[in-house]
Design a protein around this motif. Structure first.
Motif, PDB file in Angstrom:
ATOM      1  N   GLY A   1      -4.485  -5.034  11.062  1.00 26.37           N
ATOM      2  CA  GLY A   1      -4.571  -4.844   9.618  1.00 26.37           C
ATOM      3  C   GLY A   1      -3.610  -3.782   9.120  1.00 26.37           C
ATOM      4  O   GLY A   1      -2.954  -3.959   8.087  1.00 26.37           O
ATOM      5  N   LEU A   2      -3.498  -2.683   9.841  1.00 27.16           N
ATOM      6  CA  LEU A   2      -2.573  -1.620   9.445  1.00 27.16           C
ATOM      7  C   LEU A   2      -1.116  -2.053   9.560  1.00 27.16           C
ATOM      8  O   LEU A   2      -0.287  -1.711   8.705  1.00 27.16           O
ATOM      9  CB  LEU A   2      -2.819  -0.364  10.287  1.00 27.16           C
ATOM     10  N   VAL A   3      -0.810  -2.807  10.606  1.00 25.51           N
ATOM     11  CA  VAL A   3       0.564  -3.303  10.772  1.00 25.51           C
ATOM     12  C   VAL A   3       0.926  -4.252   9.635  1.00 25.51           C
ATOM     13  O   VAL A   3       2.001  -4.143   9.027  1.00 25.51           O
ATOM     14  CB  VAL A   3       0.740  -3.985  12.147  1.00 25.51           C
ATOM     15  N   VAL A   4       0.034  -5.177   9.326  1.00 25.61           N
ATOM     16  CA  VAL A   4       0.290  -6.114   8.227  1.00 25.61           C
ATOM     17  C   VAL A   4       0.408  -5.362   6.909  1.00 25.61           C
ATOM     18  O   VAL A   4       1.290  -5.648   6.095  1.00 25.61           O
ATOM     19  CB  VAL A   4      -0.807  -7.203   8.162  1.00 25.61           C
ATOM     20  N   LEU A   5      -0.460  -4.397   6.686  1.00 29.94           N
ATOM     21  CA  LEU A   5      -0.380  -3.583   5.470  1.00 29.94           C
ATOM     22  C   LEU A   5       0.992  -2.935   5.351  1.00 29.94           C
ATOM     23  O   LEU A   5       1.624  -2.981   4.292  1.00 29.94           O
ATOM     24  CB  LEU A   5      -1.464  -2.506   5.483  1.00 29.94           C
ATOM     25  N   GLY A   6       1.473  -2.352   6.433  1.00 28.81           N
ATOM     26  CA  GLY A   6       2.780  -1.694   6.411  1.00 28.81           C
ATOM     27  C   GLY A   6       3.919  -2.664   6.147  1.00 28.81           C
ATOM     28  O   GLY A   6       4.816  -2.383   5.343  1.00 28.81           O
ATOM     29  N   ILE A   7       3.889  -3.806   6.802  1.00 22.88           N
ATOM     30  CA  ILE A   7       4.961  -4.790   6.628  1.00 22.88           C
ATOM     31  C   ILE A   7       4.987  -5.321   5.203  1.00 22.88           C
ATOM     32  O   ILE A   7       6.048  -5.401   4.578  1.00 22.88           O
ATOM     33  CB  ILE A   7       4.798  -5.939   7.643  1.00 22.88           C
ATOM     34  N   VAL A   8       3.832  -5.677   4.672  1.00 18.03           N
ATOM     35  CA  VAL A   8       3.779  -6.214   3.307  1.00 18.03           C
ATOM     36  C   VAL A   8       4.120  -5.129   2.290  1.00 18.03           C
ATOM     37  O   VAL A   8       4.791  -5.400   1.295  1.00 18.03           O
ATOM     38  CB  VAL A   8       2.406  -6.863   3.016  1.00 18.03           C
ATOM     39  N   ALA A   9       3.710  -3.904   2.539  1.00 11.62           N
ATOM     40  CA  ALA A   9       4.040  -2.806   1.617  1.00 11.62           C
ATOM     41  C   ALA A   9       5.544  -2.585   1.559  1.00 11.62           C
ATOM     42  O   ALA A   9       6.108  -2.373   0.481  1.00 11.62           O
ATOM     43  CB  ALA A   9       3.335  -1.528   2.045  1.00 11.62           C
ATOM     44  N   ILE A  10       6.197  -2.647   2.700  1.00  9.09           N
ATOM     45  CA  ILE A  10       7.653  -2.480   2.724  1.00  9.09           C
ATOM     46  C   ILE A  10       8.338  -3.663   2.051  1.00  9.09           C
ATOM     47  O   ILE A  10       9.295  -3.498   1.300  1.00  9.09           O
ATOM     48  CB  ILE A  10       8.146  -2.303   4.176  1.00  9.09           C
ATOM     49  N   ALA A  11       7.832  -4.869   2.301  1.00 11.12           N
ATOM     50  CA  ALA A  11       8.466  -6.071   1.757  1.00 11.12           C
ATOM     51  C   ALA A  11       8.287  -6.199   0.247  1.00 11.12           C
ATOM     52  O   ALA A  11       9.196  -6.650  -0.449  1.00 11.12           O
ATOM     53  CB  ALA A  11       7.904  -7.309   2.449  1.00 11.12           C
ATOM     54  N   THR A  12       7.115  -5.813  -0.269  1.00  7.07           N
ATOM     55  CA  THR A  12       6.843  -6.017  -1.700  1.00  7.07           C
ATOM     56  C   THR A  12       6.933  -4.749  -2.530  1.00  7.07           C
ATOM     57  O   THR A  12       7.028  -4.843  -3.746  1.00  7.07           O
ATOM     58  CB  THR A  12       5.432  -6.615  -1.898  1.00  7.07           C
ATOM     59  N   THR A  13       6.867  -3.619  -1.906  1.00  5.82           N
ATOM     60  CA  THR A  13       6.862  -2.298  -2.563  1.00  5.82           C
ATOM     61  C   THR A  13       5.746  -2.142  -3.596  1.00  5.82           C
ATOM     62  O   THR A  13       5.852  -1.359  -4.530  1.00  5.82           O
ATOM     63  CB  THR A  13       8.226  -1.953  -3.218  1.00  5.82           C
ATOM     64  N   THR A  14       4.668  -2.905  -3.441  1.00  5.51           N
ATOM     65  CA  THR A  14       3.492  -2.740  -4.287  1.00  5.51           C
ATOM     66  C   THR A  14       2.255  -2.667  -3.414  1.00  5.51           C
ATOM     67  O   THR A  14       2.195  -3.262  -2.339  1.00  5.51           O
ATOM     68  CB  THR A  14       3.339  -3.891  -5.300  1.00  5.51           C
ATOM     69  N   ALA A  15       1.263  -1.951  -3.895  1.00  4.06           N
ATOM     70  CA  ALA A  15       0.083  -1.693  -3.082  1.00  4.06           C
ATOM     71  C   ALA A  15      -0.906  -2.861  -3.023  1.00  4.06           C
ATOM     72  O   ALA A  15      -1.473  -3.128  -1.966  1.00  4.06           O
ATOM     73  CB  ALA A  15      -0.644  -0.458  -3.596  1.00  4.06           C
ATOM     74  N   ALA A  16      -1.109  -3.545  -4.133  1.00  2.00           N
ATOM     75  CA  ALA A  16      -2.158  -4.571  -4.185  1.00  2.00           C
ATOM     76  C   ALA A  16      -1.976  -5.682  -3.150  1.00  2.00           C
ATOM     77  O   ALA A  16      -2.897  -5.972  -2.384  1.00  2.00           O
ATOM     78  CB  ALA A  16      -2.273  -5.147  -5.584  1.00  2.00           C
ATOM     79  N   PRO A  17      -0.814  -6.318  -3.066  1.00  2.00           N
ATOM     80  CA  PRO A  17      -0.673  -7.366  -2.059  1.00  2.00           C
ATOM     81  C   PRO A  17      -0.743  -6.816  -0.638  1.00  2.00           C
ATOM     82  O   PRO A  17      -1.245  -7.489   0.278  1.00  2.00           O
ATOM     83  CB  PRO A  17       0.701  -7.979  -2.318  1.00  2.00           C
TER      84      PRO A  17
END
Length: 64
Positions: A25-41
């Motif tokens: 979950g933390l890895v996915v959170l980090g990857i998506v945060a870097i890719a989208t630069t938004t917190a919600a997704p």
């Protein structure tokens, strides 16, 4: 040979599948945060990945 299905975190035994779920979950959170630069997704994707991992791996936990 002894196989341990628990990891001690701060003196509390956690089943391996739970630790793995949190890490994924933390890895996915980090990857998506870097890719989208938004917190919600990022938060939603991380929570979804952790939940799916938890639910899928839970039946493989040995009782005992």
């Amino acid at each position: 040979m002894t196989v341990h299905d628990e990891v001690s975190i701060a003196g509390v035994p956690w089943p391996v599948y739970k630790v793995l779920s949190v890490v994924i979950g933390l890895v996915v959170l980090g990857i998506v945060a870097i890719a989208t630069t938004t917190a919600a997704p990022a938060v939603l994707a991380g929570a979804a990945a952790a939940t799916v991992t938890w639910v899928v791996l839970r039946p493989f936990q040995r009782a005992g």
